[in-house]
Design an enzyme around this catalytic site. Structure first.
Site, mmCIF file in Angstrom:
data_model
loop_
_atom_site.group_PDB
_atom_site.id
_atom_site.type_symbol
_atom_site.label_atom_id
_atom_site.label_comp_id
_atom_site.label_asym_id
_atom_site.label_seq_id
_atom_site.Cartn_x
_atom_site.Cartn_y
_atom_site.Cartn_z
ATOM 1 N N TYR A 119 0.824 -1.204 0.000
ATOM 2 C CA TYR A 119 0.000 0.000 0.000
ATOM 3 C C TYR A 119 0.865 1.264 0.000
ATOM 4 O O TYR A 119 1.686 1.472 0.903
ATOM 5 C CB TYR A 119 -0.920 0.036 1.227
ATOM 6 C CG TYR A 119 -1.976 -1.033 1.275
ATOM 7 C CD1 TYR A 119 -2.404 -1.694 0.123
ATOM 8 C CD2 TYR A 119 -2.567 -1.388 2.486
ATOM 9 C CE1 TYR A 119 -3.381 -2.673 0.182
ATOM 10 C CE2 TYR A 119 -3.552 -2.366 2.543
ATOM 11 C CZ TYR A 119 -3.943 -3.012 1.388
ATOM 12 O OH TYR A 119 -4.908 -3.990 1.453
ATOM 13 N N PHE A 167 -21.307 1.845 -1.669
ATOM 14 C CA PHE A 167 -22.433 2.059 -0.755
ATOM 15 C C PHE A 167 -22.282 3.343 0.059
ATOM 16 O O PHE A 167 -23.179 3.706 0.810
ATOM 17 C CB PHE A 167 -22.625 0.832 0.141
ATOM 18 C CG PHE A 167 -23.073 -0.376 -0.632
ATOM 19 C CD1 PHE A 167 -24.368 -0.476 -1.093
ATOM 20 C CD2 PHE A 167 -22.177 -1.398 -0.944
ATOM 21 C CE1 PHE A 167 -24.776 -1.566 -1.839
ATOM 22 C CE2 PHE A 167 -22.577 -2.497 -1.690
ATOM 23 C CZ PHE A 167 -23.880 -2.581 -2.140
ATOM 24 N N SER A 169 -13.130 -4.225 1.861
ATOM 25 C CA SER A 169 -14.068 -3.528 0.964
ATOM 26 C C SER A 169 -15.522 -3.787 1.365
ATOM 27 O O SER A 169 -16.356 -4.127 0.523
ATOM 28 C CB SER A 169 -13.838 -3.946 -0.501
ATOM 29 O OG SER A 169 -12.576 -3.547 -0.940
ATOM 30 N N GLY A 188 -21.718 5.947 -1.808
ATOM 31 C CA GLY A 188 -22.098 6.880 -2.866
ATOM 32 C C GLY A 188 -21.012 7.179 -3.869
ATOM 33 O O GLY A 188 -21.197 8.022 -4.761
ATOM 34 N N GLY A 228 -18.140 -2.053 -0.657
ATOM 35 C CA GLY A 228 -18.050 -2.197 -2.107
ATOM 36 C C GLY A 228 -17.150 -1.151 -2.733
ATOM 37 O O GLY A 228 -17.534 -0.497 -3.700
#
Length: 345
Positions: free
Chosen positions: A65, A220, A213, A222, A216
Site C-alpha cells: 500500500y 455504498f 471492501s 455513494g 463495495g
C-alpha cells in the site's frame, strides 16, 4: 468541532486462537492513495489516532500500500502515540508490483521472512499481531509458506497467522500446518460468493472472517453515484464503476438508499449493519479519509436489523443484478476461485 461518537465499540474474538479485536476495524490502505489522492502522514496519522480514541483498535495495512511502502511507515508513526498493547495490527505481504497493473505474487519461505523483517522495521514494532500472505502463490506449496510463518510465530515476530483470498483447499492445507486465525476476503452486499464455501469452512475450523471492501470500494458510500470518482482512483477502470455496468448498479444504489432512509440511517451504515449481522465472526474493516465518515461507520453499530430486514436488504441488492466483475482484470488471476491449484512438487 465535530462531536465525538458516543457509541461504545464492542470487542469480539477473531478466530479461536486468542485474538480479540474491535467489532469494527479500520482499513488503512486508502490513506496512501489507490481510491483517492494520498494523504500526508500528519493527516493520515491523525485519522488513525482518532479512530483509536473512538474505540477502533484493529488496523489493517500491507507492504504494497502506497508508493515505496508508504502506508506501513505512516501506520508505524501513528502507533508511536498509541499504547501498543491495546492495538491489533494486521499487515500483508507477497505482492510484487512495478505498478497496479503489473503484479506478481511470491510466497517462498525466504521471501516470507524477508518481508516480515522489512515490515517490522517500517512499522517500527517488535511484533505483528496478524500476518497474512496477501494472495496465494500457487507455484509454491502452501505448506512451505506456512512453515516459515509458523517459525515467525515461534520467534515472537508475529502472533497470529491469516490468509487472504485463499481457496477452501488452501485454507484446509494451511490450517493443518499451523492454526489460521483469520481469512481476509472481499465481502459486502454486492460481493457474497464466500457465503457458499469459505464462510462455512471457516466456521468449521474456528477461523474468523475479516471483510475487506465492506462498502463495495465505497459504492455504498455513494462513490461514483452521489459523488464523482477522484481522478487518482483505481476505480476509474474497475468493471463495476464503468460504462453500462455503473449505470445498472446506480439503480441498485437508489433502491438501497431508499431502504436506508426507511431504517433511519445512511446507506453505508445500513451496508455495514447488514454485514455485522452476518455473524460475530465477521469483522468489517472499512477505511476512510474523512472523520465524518469514520463517525458514520461507527454509528452503524447502533443499527439493529431483524431477520426480515436482512432478507429485504439482500433482495434489494440481488447478486444476480450486480453488473461487472468484482475485481479489476489484473487481480482476477489471484482470486480465491483460482487459488486451488497445488504447486508441482
Amino acid at each position: 468541532m465535530e462531536q465525538k461518537s458516543q457509541i461504545q465499540v464492542p470487542r469480539v474474538k477473531l478466530g479461536t486462537q486468542g485474538l480479540e479485536v474491535s467489532r469494527l476495524g479500520f482499513g488503512c490502505g486508502g490513506l496512501s492513495g489507490m481510491l483517492n489522492a494520498p494523504l500526508s502522514h500528519e493527516v493520515g496519522c491523525s485519522i488513525i489516532k482518532e479512530a483509536f480514541h473512538k474505540g477502533i483498535t484493529f488496523f489493517d495495512t500491507a507492504d504494497i500500500y502506497g508508493y515505496n511502502h508508504d502506508n506501513e511507515i505512516m501506520v508505524g508513526k501513528a502507533l508511536k502515540d498509541l499504547p501498543r498493547e491495546q492495538v491489533q495490527l494486521g499487515t500483508k505481504f507477497g505482492f510484487i508490483a512495478s505498478d497496479w497493473n503489473h503484479m506478481t505474487v511470491k510466497g517462498t519461505p525466504e521471501y516470507v521472512r524477508e518481508c516480515c523483517e522489512a515490515s517490522l522495521k517500517r512499522l517500527d514494532v517488535d511484533y505483528i499481531d496478524l500476518y497474512y500472505p496477501h494472495r496465494v502463490d500457487t507455484s509454491v506449496p502452501i505448506e512451505d509458506t506456512m512453515g516459515e510463518l509458523k517459525k515467525l510465530v515461534e520467534e515472537g515476530k508475529i502472533k497470529y497467522i491469516g490468509l487472504s483470498e485463499a481457496s477452501v483447499d488452501t485454507i484446509r492445507r494451511a490450517h493443518a500446518v499451523h492454526p489460521i486465525t483469520a481469512v481476509q476476503m472481499e465481502y459486502s452486499l454486492w460481493t457474497r460468493e464466500i457465503e457458499e464455501d469459505i464462510i462455512p469452512l471457516c466456521r468449521e475450523l474456528g477461523i474468523g472472517i475479516v471483510a475487506y471492501s465492506p462498502l463495495g470500494h465505497g459504492f455504498f458510500g455513494g462513490k461514483a453515484v452521489v459523488e464523482s470518482l477522484p481522478a487518482e482512483s483505481v476505480l476509474a477502470t474497475h468493471p463495476r464503476f464503468t460504462g453500462e455496468n455503473l449505470e445498472k448498479n446506480k439503480i441498485l444504489y437508489d433502491q438501497f438508499a431508499n431502504l436506508a432512509e426507511k431504517h433511519g440511517c445512511s446507506p453505508p451504515q445500513l451496508a455495514l449493519a447488514w454485514l455485522r449481522h452476518q455473524g460475530d465472526d465477521v469483522v468489517p474493516i472499512p477505511g476512510t479519509t474523512k472523520i465524518r465518515n469514520l463517525d458514520g461507520n461507527i454509528g452503524s453499530l447502533a443499527v439493529k436489523l431483524k431477520h426480515e430486514d436482512l432478507q429485504e436488504i439482500s433482495r434489494a441488492i440481488s447478486i444476480d443484478e450486480v453488473s461487472g466483475e468484482r475485481e479489476p482484470g489484473f487481480l482476477t488471476k489471484y482470486s480465491y476461485r483460482l487459488a486451488n491449484t497445488p504447486a508441482k512438487i
